[in-house]
Design an enzyme around this catalytic site. Structure first.
Site, PDB file in Angstrom:
ATOM      1  N   GLY A   9      55.754  15.105  25.602  1.00 28.59           N
ATOM      2  CA  GLY A   9      55.344  13.284  26.004  1.00 28.59           C
ATOM      3  C   GLY A   9      54.452  12.614  24.807  1.00 28.59           C
ATOM      4  O   GLY A   9      53.302  14.018  24.900  1.00 28.59           O
ATOM      5  N   VAL A  12      49.155   8.586  23.844  1.00 33.10           N
ATOM      6  CA  VAL A  12      47.746   8.806  22.914  1.00 33.10           C
ATOM      7  C   VAL A  12      47.345  10.187  23.433  1.00 33.10           C
ATOM      8  O   VAL A  12      46.883  11.115  22.481  1.00 33.10           O
ATOM      9  CB  VAL A  12      47.200   8.378  23.183  1.00 33.10           C
ATOM     10  CG1 VAL A  12      45.905   8.399  22.444  1.00 33.10           C
ATOM     11  CG2 VAL A  12      47.401   6.832  22.918  1.00 33.10           C
ATOM     12  N   GLY A  14      49.364  13.416  24.438  1.00 35.30           N
ATOM     13  CA  GLY A  14      50.476  14.000  24.251  1.00 35.30           C
ATOM     14  C   GLY A  14      50.332  14.088  23.230  1.00 35.30           C
ATOM     15  O   GLY A  14      50.145  15.667  21.687  1.00 35.30           O
ATOM     16  N   ASN A 102      47.245  13.846  35.248  1.00 35.10           N
ATOM     17  CA  ASN A 102      46.335  14.511  36.318  1.00 35.10           C
ATOM     18  C   ASN A 102      47.489  14.089  37.546  1.00 35.10           C
ATOM     19  O   ASN A 102      47.703  13.251  38.294  1.00 35.10           O
ATOM     20  CB  ASN A 102      45.777  12.066  36.332  1.00 35.10           C
ATOM     21  CG  ASN A 102      44.697  12.723  35.883  1.00 35.10           C
ATOM     22  OD1 ASN A 102      43.514  13.962  35.895  1.00 35.10           O
ATOM     23  ND2 ASN A 102      43.540  11.839  35.910  1.00 35.10           N
ATOM     24  N   SER A 128      41.034  17.115  31.037  1.00 29.90           N
ATOM     25  CA  SER A 128      39.954  15.972  30.960  1.00 29.90           C
ATOM     26  C   SER A 128      39.059  15.672  29.605  1.00 29.90           C
ATOM     27  O   SER A 128      38.659  16.636  28.816  1.00 29.90           O
ATOM     28  CB  SER A 128      38.398  16.041  32.151  1.00 29.90           C
ATOM     29  OG  SER A 128      37.477  14.710  31.685  1.00 29.90           O
ATOM     30  N   GLY A 129      38.703  13.989  29.152  1.00 38.12           N
ATOM     31  CA  GLY A 129      37.734  13.174  28.451  1.00 38.12           C
ATOM     32  C   GLY A 129      38.736  13.120  27.192  1.00 38.12           C
ATOM     33  O   GLY A 129      38.133  12.159  26.007  1.00 38.12           O
ATOM     34  N   LYS A 182      40.336  19.512  39.080  1.00 41.53           N
ATOM     35  CA  LYS A 182      40.201  17.915  38.095  1.00 41.53           C
ATOM     36  C   LYS A 182      40.658  16.788  38.838  1.00 41.53           C
ATOM     37  O   LYS A 182      39.203  15.839  38.479  1.00 41.53           O
ATOM     38  CB  LYS A 182      41.448  17.639  36.890  1.00 41.53           C
ATOM     39  CG  LYS A 182      41.219  16.248  36.427  1.00 41.53           C
ATOM     40  CD  LYS A 182      40.750  16.023  35.369  1.00 41.53           C
ATOM     41  CE  LYS A 182      40.824  15.010  35.204  1.00 41.53           C
ATOM     42  NZ  LYS A 182      40.986  13.918  35.451  1.00 41.53           N
ATOM     43  N   HIS A 185      36.390  16.778  40.025  1.00 40.85           N
ATOM     44  CA  HIS A 185      35.984  15.743  39.075  1.00 40.85           C
ATOM     45  C   HIS A 185      36.363  14.475  39.350  1.00 40.85           C
ATOM     46  O   HIS A 185      35.079  13.676  38.411  1.00 40.85           O
ATOM     47  CB  HIS A 185      36.450  16.780  37.758  1.00 40.85           C
ATOM     48  CG  HIS A 185      36.122  15.612  36.572  1.00 40.85           C
ATOM     49  ND1 HIS A 185      36.475  14.866  36.275  1.00 40.85           N
ATOM     50  CD2 HIS A 185      34.634  16.001  35.779  1.00 40.85           C
ATOM     51  CE1 HIS A 185      35.984  14.223  34.810  1.00 40.85           C
ATOM     52  NE2 HIS A 185      35.251  15.706  34.148  1.00 40.85           N
ATOM     53  N   ASN A 186      37.504  13.981  39.199  1.00 41.52           N
ATOM     54  CA  ASN A 186      36.973  12.546  39.089  1.00 41.52           C
ATOM     55  C   ASN A 186      36.230  11.363  39.893  1.00 41.52           C
ATOM     56  O   ASN A 186      35.798  10.563  40.097  1.00 41.52           O
ATOM     57  CB  ASN A 186      37.835  12.223  38.526  1.00 41.52           C
ATOM     58  CG  ASN A 186      39.713  11.704  37.880  1.00 41.52           C
ATOM     59  OD1 ASN A 186      38.764  12.844  37.112  1.00 41.52           O
ATOM     60  ND2 ASN A 186      40.685  11.372  37.320  1.00 41.52           N
ATOM     61  N   GLU A 189      33.472  11.151  38.994  1.00 41.20           N
ATOM     62  CA  GLU A 189      33.098  10.649  38.075  1.00 41.20           C
ATOM     63  C   GLU A 189      32.593   9.343  38.378  1.00 41.20           C
ATOM     64  O   GLU A 189      31.944   8.574  38.314  1.00 41.20           O
ATOM     65  CB  GLU A 189      34.624  10.836  36.889  1.00 41.20           C
ATOM     66  CG  GLU A 189      34.397   9.491  36.125  1.00 41.20           C
ATOM     67  CD  GLU A 189      35.844   9.748  35.199  1.00 41.20           C
ATOM     68  OE1 GLU A 189      36.405  10.555  34.812  1.00 41.20           O
ATOM     69  OE2 GLU A 189      36.386   8.572  35.518  1.00 41.20           O
ATOM     70  N   LYS A 260      42.600   4.040  39.107  1.00 42.85           N
ATOM     71  CA  LYS A 260      44.027   4.732  39.464  1.00 42.85           C
ATOM     72  C   LYS A 260      44.260   5.296  40.955  1.00 42.85           C
ATOM     73  O   LYS A 260      45.535   5.772  40.718  1.00 42.85           O
ATOM     74  CB  LYS A 260      44.365   4.834  37.726  1.00 42.85           C
ATOM     75  CG  LYS A 260      44.208   4.128  36.686  1.00 42.85           C
ATOM     76  CD  LYS A 260      44.616   4.860  35.858  1.00 42.85           C
ATOM     77  CE  LYS A 260      44.876   6.511  35.131  1.00 42.85           C
ATOM     78  NZ  LYS A 260      43.469   5.176  33.888  1.00 42.85           N
ATOM     79  N   ARG A 287      34.394   0.066  44.697  1.00 38.64           N
ATOM     80  CA  ARG A 287      35.469  -0.545  43.663  1.00 38.64           C
ATOM     81  C   ARG A 287      36.385  -1.590  44.563  1.00 38.64           C
ATOM     82  O   ARG A 287      36.742  -2.649  44.182  1.00 38.64           O
ATOM     83  CB  ARG A 287      36.380   1.103  43.160  1.00 38.64           C
ATOM     84  CG  ARG A 287      35.406   1.295  42.402  1.00 38.64           C
ATOM     85  CD  ARG A 287      36.141   2.690  41.513  1.00 38.64           C
ATOM     86  NE  ARG A 287      35.560   3.156  40.677  1.00 38.64           N
ATOM     87  CZ  ARG A 287      36.362   3.931  39.322  1.00 38.64           C
ATOM     88  NH1 ARG A 287      37.823   3.771  39.461  1.00 38.64           N
ATOM     89  NH2 ARG A 287      35.708   4.952  38.712  1.00 38.64           N
TER      90      ARG A 287
END
Ligand code: 6PG
Length: 475
Positions: A9, A12, A14, A102, A128-129, A182, A185-186, A189, A260, A287
């Site tokens: 994959g 971007v 990957g 994700n 992440s990042g 993760k 984490h989001n 975020e 998302k 949101r």
């Protein structure tokens, strides 16, 4: 077989991850369903290291040393399953499949179990990042069998971000633990972003400040306790002028926030676990409110009865907002870590919360200086029941609580929505309260549904015969 690691994959994320491996001296097998992407990667970046491109998945697998390490970087959900299904028959026992997307953690649990049956190691790794992180050092949260970490961990640690020489990557726990962390984490975020947005909005309304003036405020804040990636980029965004109109870019962007889905997953999982992640939930719902276009239109002329801002001490107000932001942020993280602890207990993951704060210090979207304080708090007490009760955070929040109350009150009086600020304060006060009106809720439940209650003065479960003579009976 010459490649040490493979990436499937090459969108971007990957291709940047593949380049990151290559730049660290690894020979990287690369494969993409559409071969043009593979060619493009090798053409544009082949000089950064050794890529071993393949036009087919079988060739890709054959090009890998054993145990094979295959990192899948495709869209979460169906596309990930499709790649796994195609890949698995080509692999041999002991090989390691990493899902760096994700993924929703229940999917990871399911895939890990399925691959384990075939003797394969499946590692759901949160990464992440964004694009930049994937290339130059992300925060990596790998789950899966501990045994696989020996063959995989050092490589991941090497390409991850480092803070004070320490990698932002560690084995999180079995099966879905990495993707769960993760996901939280989001969620954090989302809360962080919403809190920053509320701080910005309050200062705009209260002070009539321009975006570029506020850019300076955020830049100043970034030099203190709030030092973080999200505060830093907020300053940059607010300073940015739209080329077409000459206005601040933030003023020409439609005010409807997208998502998302990872914030929603965090809240859904928190509901299932019974953990109050109110900051993350309010941020997620904020949101949704912003995108409730017909409702917003229908509400435009509803009565407001708002006061008028009258801020005499501008610097004092800015400082109050900063303190309210910091306190609310601590609450959001505290709630997120509670959720990690609850899931860890529920699923037997044994997650070290201090280590999670440590691997979030660099590379990821919520990277921040104050994560060091969180790691220290869990080092002081690995079983800490509440992050805001740690002496450092208790002091930090205590120092800001008066300001926090002023800001939440002023927001309400002047009709500026601050859902994350105010719900975090309400959570703080609820935890502090000696008695909560939950006693009344219990009585109501007992009244209409005989749901019973416990008493403060003796053990046991009781029910009042509400529709008879209102005697109390042991239930
Ligand atoms: C990261 C980000 C990344 C992505 C978010 C955006 O850690 O690098 O969290 O995963 O940018 O998922 O999420 P929303 O589209 O839901 O805001």
């Amino acid at each position: 077989a010459t490649a040490q690691v493979g990436v499937v994959g090459l969108a971007v994320m990957g291709s940047n991850l593949a380049r990151n491996f290559a730049r660290h001296g690894y020979r990287v097998a690369v494969y993409n369903r559409t071969g043009a992407k593979t060619d493009e990667l090798v053409r544009a970046h082949g000089d950064e290291g050794t890529f071993v491109p393949s036009a087919g998945l079988a060739g890709f697998v054959a090009s890998l040393e054993r145990p094979r390490r295959v990192v899948i970087m495709v869209k979460a959900g169906g596309p990930t399953d499709a790649v796994i299904d195609e890949l698995v028959p080509l692999l041999e026992p002991g090989d390691i499949v990493v899902d760096g997307g994700n993924a929703h953690f229940p999917d990871t649990v399911r895939r890990e179990a399925a691959l384990a049956e075939k003797g394969l190691h499946f590692v759901g790794a949160g990464i992440s990042g964004g694009e930049e992180g994937a290339l130059n050092g992300p925060s990596i949260m790998p789950g899966g069998p501990a045994a696989s970490y020996a063959a995989l961990g050092p490589m991941l640690e090497e390409i991850s971000a480092h803070v004070d020489g320490v990698p932002c990557c560690t084995h999180v726990g079995p099966d879905g633990a990495g993707h769960f962390v993760k996901m939280v984490h989001n969620g954090i975020e989302y809360a962080d972003m919403q809190l920053i947005a509320e701080a910005y909005d309050l200062m705009r309304h209260a002070l009539g400040a321009t975006p570029s003036e506020l850019a300076q405020v955020f830049a100043d804040w970034n030099a203190g306790d709030l030092d973080s990636f999200l505060i830093e980029i907020t300053a940059e965004v607010l300073a940015h002028t739209d080329a077409e109109t000459g206005k601040a870019l933030v003023d020409v962007i439609v005010d409807e926030a997208g998502q998302k889905g990872t914030g929603r997953w965090t809240v859904q999982a928190a509901l299932d676990l019974g953990v109050p992640v109110t900051g993350i939930a309010e941020a997620t719902f904020a949101r949704a409110v912003s995108s409730s276009v017909p409702q917003r239109r229908a509400a435009r002329d509803l009565p407001a009865h708002v006061g008028t801002w009258d801020v005499a001490d501008r610097d004092g107000f800015v400082e109050d907002v900063r303190k309210a932001l910091y306190a609310s942020k601590v609450v959001a993280y505290s709630q997120g870590f509670d959720q990690i602890a609850a899931a860890s207990a529920e699923y037997g993951w044994d997650i070290d919360r201090g280590a999670m704060a440590r691997i979030w210090r660099g590379g990821c979207i919520i990277r921040a200086t104050f994560l060091d304080r969180i790691t220290e708090a869990y080092q002081r007490d690995p079983g800490l029941p509440l992050l805001i009760a740690d002496p450092y955070f208790a002091d930090a929040v205590g120092e800001g609580v008066a300001a926090w109350r002023r800001i939440v009150s002023l927001a309400a009086l002047n009709g500026v929505p601050a859902p994350a600020f105010s719900s975090s304060l309400a959570y703080y006060d609820a935890l502090r309260a000696e008695r909560l009106p939950a006693a009344l809720v219990q009585a109501q439940r007992d009244f209409f549904g005989a749901h019973t209650y416990r008493r403060v003065d003796k053990d046991g479960t009781y029910h009042t015969l509400w529709s008879e003579d209102r005697r109390e009976v042991v239930a």
